[in-house]
Design a protein around this motif. Structure first.
Motif: not given
Length: 255
Positions: A10-12, A17-18, A35-36, A68-72
Motif C-alpha cells: 500500500e501507499l504509505g 510504498s510499504v 527499508a522496503a 493498493g491505490p497509488g502504490a508501486r
C-alpha cells in the motif's frame, strides 16, 4: 508439496510504498528489501527466494499479490527455477495472481524457469488491472538443461484491465516437431516475453533479429524474443522493450 504466499503493498506516508501483508512458506519465500523501498522513487522491493527444491512433480504453488491505490511494487526473483519430474509422473503447477489498483504499478520480474527432461509442469499468470494501473510482467522459459530435451510445459497468461481482456495466451512446450517449427520456436532453447501495460502503447509493431514488440488490440503490448541461451534472449528482449514509447519501459531492462 503445497505452498501459498500472499503479498500486499500500500501507499504509505511521504509517497513511499510499504509492505502491509506478507506471508509465505517454502518453497516460495518472500523477502522484502531492507527499508522496503528503492532510494529513488519509493517503490517497494520484494525478492522471490526459492527456499526448497521446487517445482517437483505433484507440487502446487500459489502466489497472490495485491497492490493498493497509488502504490508501486518491484517483485523480482533471485535465482532460476528448475521444474523437475516427480517419482510417480505427477504434474506440478504454479499460479501467480496480481491485483493492481488505481494508479498503482507492478514490475514482476522473476528469473528464468528451466523445464528439465521428463518434467510435467503447468504455469498460470492471472492479472487484474485498474484502468490506469501499470504493469511489466516477464516470463523466461529455458527448454531443458544443457544437453537435454525439455519435459512438458503448459503456460497460460490472462491479463484483464477494467474488465476488458488485453491478453489471453497459452503456450505448449515439449513436442519436438512443434518446438522446432519455424512458426513456433524455430528450435530456440529460450523464449522470453514481457507484457507491458502503461500510459502509452506502440503505434505499430516493431521487430528485429529474433525479437518483436506488438501492440495488443485492447491496449498494452507484448515483447517477445528467442535465443540459444538466456543471455542472448535477454539482450533481444531488452532491445524489443527499448522500442516501447513509454520511457518507463524503454529504460534498460532489469535482467
Amino acid at each position: 508439496m503445497r505452498a501459498e504466499a500472499v503479498l500486499g503493498v500500500e501507499l504509505g506516508a511521504r509517497g513511499r510504498s510499504v509492505v502491509r501483508e506478507l506471508a509465505s512458506q517454502a518453497p516460495l519465500t518472500l523477502v522484502p528489501r531492507r527499508a522496503a523501498t528503492t532510494a529513488a522513487d519509493g517503490t517497494a522491493v520484494v525478492h522471490l527466494v526459492g527456499s526448497a527444491t521446487s517445482p517437483v512433480g505433484g507440487d502446487v504453488v500459489d502466489l497472490r499479490v495485491r497492490v493498493g491505490p497509488g502504490a508501486r511494487l518491484l517483485l523480482r526473483g533471485t535465482a532460476a527455477t528448475v521444474a523437475l519430474p516427480g517419482h510417480d509422473g505427477a504434474v506440478s503447477s504454479a499460479a501467480v495472481h496480481l491485483d493492481v489498483a488505481a494508479g498503482a504499478s507492478v514490475d514482476y520480474l522473476p528469473e528464468p524457469t528451466v523445464i528439465s527432461s521428463r518434467a510435467d509442469h503447468r504455469a498460470a499468470m492471472s492479472v487484474r488491472l485498474a484502468p490506469d494501473a501499470r504493469l511489466r510482467c516477464r516470463e523466461v522459459l529455458v527448454l531443458g538443461r544443457s544437453g537435454e530435451r525439455p519435459g512438458r510445459l503448459v503456460t497460460a497468461t490472462d491479463v484483464v484491465r477494467d474488465g476488458v481482456p488485453l491478453l489471453r495466451q497459452r503456450l505448449d512446450i515439449g513436442d519436438p516437431l512443434l518446438d522446432a517449427s519455424a512458426g513456433y520456436l524455430a528450435g530456440a532453447r529460450v523464449l522470453a516475453t514481457e507484457v507491458l501495460v502503461g500510459a502509452d502503447d506502440p503505434a505499430a509493431p516493431a521487430s528485429g533479429d529474433w525479437w518483436s514488440l506488438a501492440p495488443l488490440a485492447a491496449g498494452g503490448a507484448l515483447a517477445t524474443a528467442v535465443g540459444p541461451d538466456a543471455v542472448v534472449a535477454g539482450r533481444r528482449l531488452a532491445e524489443a522493450v527499448a522500442h516501447h514509447p513509454d520511457v518507463g519501459f524503454a529504460a534498460p531492462a532489469r535482467w
